[in-house]
Design an enzyme around this catalytic site. Structure first.
Site, PDB file in Angstrom:
ATOM      1  N   HIS A 118      52.629  76.462 -46.299  1.00 16.52           N
ATOM      2  CA  HIS A 118      51.615  75.673 -45.591  1.00 16.52           C
ATOM      3  C   HIS A 118      52.249  75.099 -44.312  1.00 16.52           C
ATOM      4  CE1 HIS A 118      48.781  72.497 -44.632  1.00 16.52           C
ATOM      5  NE2 HIS A 118      47.908  73.150 -45.378  1.00 16.52           N
ATOM      6  N   GLU A 144      52.120  72.295 -43.020  1.00 16.27           N
ATOM      7  CA  GLU A 144      52.723  70.968 -43.179  1.00 16.27           C
ATOM      8  C   GLU A 144      54.129  71.085 -43.757  1.00 16.27           C
ATOM      9  OE1 GLU A 144      49.445  69.281 -45.361  1.00 16.27           O
ATOM     10  OE2 GLU A 144      48.241  69.367 -43.537  1.00 16.27           O
ATOM     11  N   GLU A 180      45.428  79.738 -41.296  1.00 14.03           N
ATOM     12  CA  GLU A 180      45.165  78.328 -41.002  1.00 14.03           C
ATOM     13  C   GLU A 180      45.698  77.970 -39.621  1.00 14.03           C
ATOM     14  OE1 GLU A 180      44.433  76.001 -44.852  1.00 14.03           O
ATOM     15  OE2 GLU A 180      46.548  75.830 -44.370  1.00 14.03           O
ATOM     16  N   GLY A 238      42.873  69.400 -40.640  1.00 14.42           N
ATOM     17  CA  GLY A 238      42.698  67.955 -40.737  1.00 14.42           C
ATOM     18  C   GLY A 238      42.238  67.308 -39.438  1.00 14.42           C
ATOM     19  N   ASN A 269      42.850  72.174 -51.617  1.00 21.91           N
ATOM     20  CA  ASN A 269      44.236  71.733 -51.472  1.00 21.91           C
ATOM     21  C   ASN A 269      44.203  70.211 -51.356  1.00 21.91           C
ATOM     22  OD1 ASN A 269      46.837  71.151 -50.698  1.00 21.91           O
ATOM     23  ND2 ASN A 269      46.736  72.205 -48.714  1.00 21.91           N
ATOM     24  N   TRP A 270      44.539  69.560 -52.464  1.00 19.32           N
ATOM     25  CA  TRP A 270      44.471  68.097 -52.451  1.00 19.32           C
ATOM     26  C   TRP A 270      45.557  67.459 -51.584  1.00 19.32           C
ATOM     27  CZ3 TRP A 270      43.638  66.505 -58.327  1.00 19.32           C
ATOM     28  CH2 TRP A 270      42.298  66.791 -58.675  1.00 19.32           C
ATOM     29  N   LYS A 271      46.579  68.239 -51.251  1.00 15.75           N
ATOM     30  CA  LYS A 271      47.748  67.683 -50.525  1.00 15.75           C
ATOM     31  C   LYS A 271      48.297  66.492 -51.317  1.00 15.75           C
ATOM     32  CE  LYS A 271      45.930  69.627 -46.339  1.00 15.75           C
ATOM     33  NZ  LYS A 271      45.813  69.583 -44.883  1.00 15.75           N
ATOM     34  N   GLY A 285      41.157  71.464 -47.433  1.00 17.10           N
ATOM     35  CA  GLY A 285      41.881  70.213 -47.638  1.00 17.10           C
ATOM     36  C   GLY A 285      40.924  69.058 -47.831  1.00 17.10           C
ATOM     37  N   GLY A 286      40.669  68.325 -46.754  1.00 14.04           N
ATOM     38  CA  GLY A 286      39.858  67.112 -46.803  1.00 14.04           C
ATOM     39  C   GLY A 286      38.568  67.244 -47.613  1.00 14.04           C
ATOM     40  N   SER A 295      39.672  72.508 -41.559  1.00 10.76           N
ATOM     41  CA  SER A 295      38.406  71.781 -41.408  1.00 10.76           C
ATOM     42  C   SER A 295      37.192  72.578 -41.862  1.00 10.76           C
ATOM     43  CB  SER A 295      38.223  71.294 -39.961  1.00 10.76           C
ATOM     44  OG  SER A 295      39.297  70.448 -39.602  1.00 10.76           O
TER      45      SER A 295
HETATM   46  P1  PGA Z   1      41.663  70.639 -43.942  1.00  8.86           P
HETATM   47  O1  PGA Z   1      43.043  71.232 -44.520  1.00  8.86           O
HETATM   48  O2  PGA Z   1      40.555  71.346 -44.648  1.00  8.86           O
HETATM   49  O3  PGA Z   1      41.723  69.161 -44.260  1.00  8.86           O
HETATM   50  O4  PGA Z   1      41.660  70.904 -42.478  1.00  8.86           O
HETATM   51  C1  PGA Z   1      43.163  72.592 -44.791  1.00  8.86           C
HETATM   52  C2  PGA Z   1      44.565  72.878 -45.249  1.00  8.86           C
HETATM   53  O5  PGA Z   1      45.508  72.307 -44.705  1.00  8.86           O
HETATM   54  O6  PGA Z   1      44.773  73.683 -46.170  1.00  8.86           O
END
Ligand code: PGA
Length: 256
Positions: A99, A101, A171, A177, A13-15, A238-239, A217
């Site tokens: 998600h 966010e 999640e 993050g 997930n590049w966000k 994500g990251g 994470s």
């Molecule tokens: P993260 O994000 O791996 O940076 O914690 C995961 C996500 O939000 O899908």
């Protein structure tokens, strides 16, 4: 993981990261490292503006492309929205829905999640439905109740025959993050709970075929342990997905 009954899916997930000019070099590297992956499905979920390029750059390899959001409306006067049919027509296969966010910064409710899941399935996209608790909710001891509600509401319009095309991502909001990962046991327990809810709604045969990812994470050092839990069938990353070499190392862990 349990490959006998369900697919392992590793999704990046590049966000709101990366630039269009960075898509091709990223895709070329990932393709070289993980383009022939056999035991798991690999997906990159990119911002809308990069989807056409990413699809082109990953053509003829086993890596699929996903979006990070979708409208619940089919078509019409909805300025700024992108429909499920538009994504499908472009060649997008997956879409992240709900998600945390989007829930916390953009006010997405369980009702909106339900409507988006319905739209995505209607257009033939595979929704990756995100559920998870905040730290406060975990400390209050309401994690399982909350997850039950999120799962049930998201699925309230999904008929049994479409359940093979639904993915869940557990999640925990406090792990996204932050560098804090849920322990494999904590994550595995909630993923088992999600499967139990699906079982109560659709029966054992359907429940055992649903892919349930962990996200928060996940990285190359903790992936193998998380994926060793019987009900964790992949990751939403994500990251660590922003670096193709790091992401490929996670895919490698899922391929074992
Ligand atoms: P993260 O994000 O791996 O940076 O914690 C995961 C996500 O939000 O899908």
């Amino acid at each position: 993981m349990n490959r006998k009954y369900r697919k392992t899916v590793i999704a990046g997930n590049w966000k709101m990261n990366m630039l269009p000019s960075e898509v091709k070099p990223y895709a070329d590297t990932l393709r070289a490292l993980a383009g022939k992956t056999k035991h798991c499905e690999v997906v990159i979920c990119a911002p809308f503006v990069m989807l056409p390029q990413l699809i082109k750059a990953l053509r003829d390899c086993r890596i699929a492309v996903g979006a990070q959001n979708v409208s619940d409306k089919d078509s019409g006067a909805y300025t700024g929205e992108v429909s499920a049919n538009q994504l499908r027509d472009l060649g997008v296969k997956y879409v992240i829905i709900g998600h945390s966010e989007r829930r916390s910064y953009f006010g997405e409710t369980d009702e909106m999640v339900r409507a988006k899941v319905t739209a995505a399935i209607g257009a033939g996209l595979i929704p990756i439905i995100c559920v998870g608790e905040t730290l406060e909710q975990r400390e209050m001891g309401v994690t399982k109740d909350l997850i039950s509600m999120q799962v049930k509401l998201a699925l309230s319009a999904v008929p049994p025959e479409k359940m093979r095309r639904v993915i869940f991502a557990y999640e925990p909001v406090w792990a996204i993050g932050t560098g804090k990962t849920a322990s494999a046991e904590e994550a595995g327990e909630v993923c088992s709970h999600i499967r139990a809810i699906i079982r109560s709604l659709y029966g054992a045969r359907i429940a055992r075929a649903v892919t349930i990812q962990y996200g928060g994470s996940m990285n190359k050092d903790n992936a193998a342990q998380l994926l060793s839990m019987p009900d964790i069938d992949g990751g939403l990353i994500g990251g660590a997905s922003l670096d193709p070499e790091h992401f490929a190392a996670i895919i490698e862990a899922a391929n074992q």
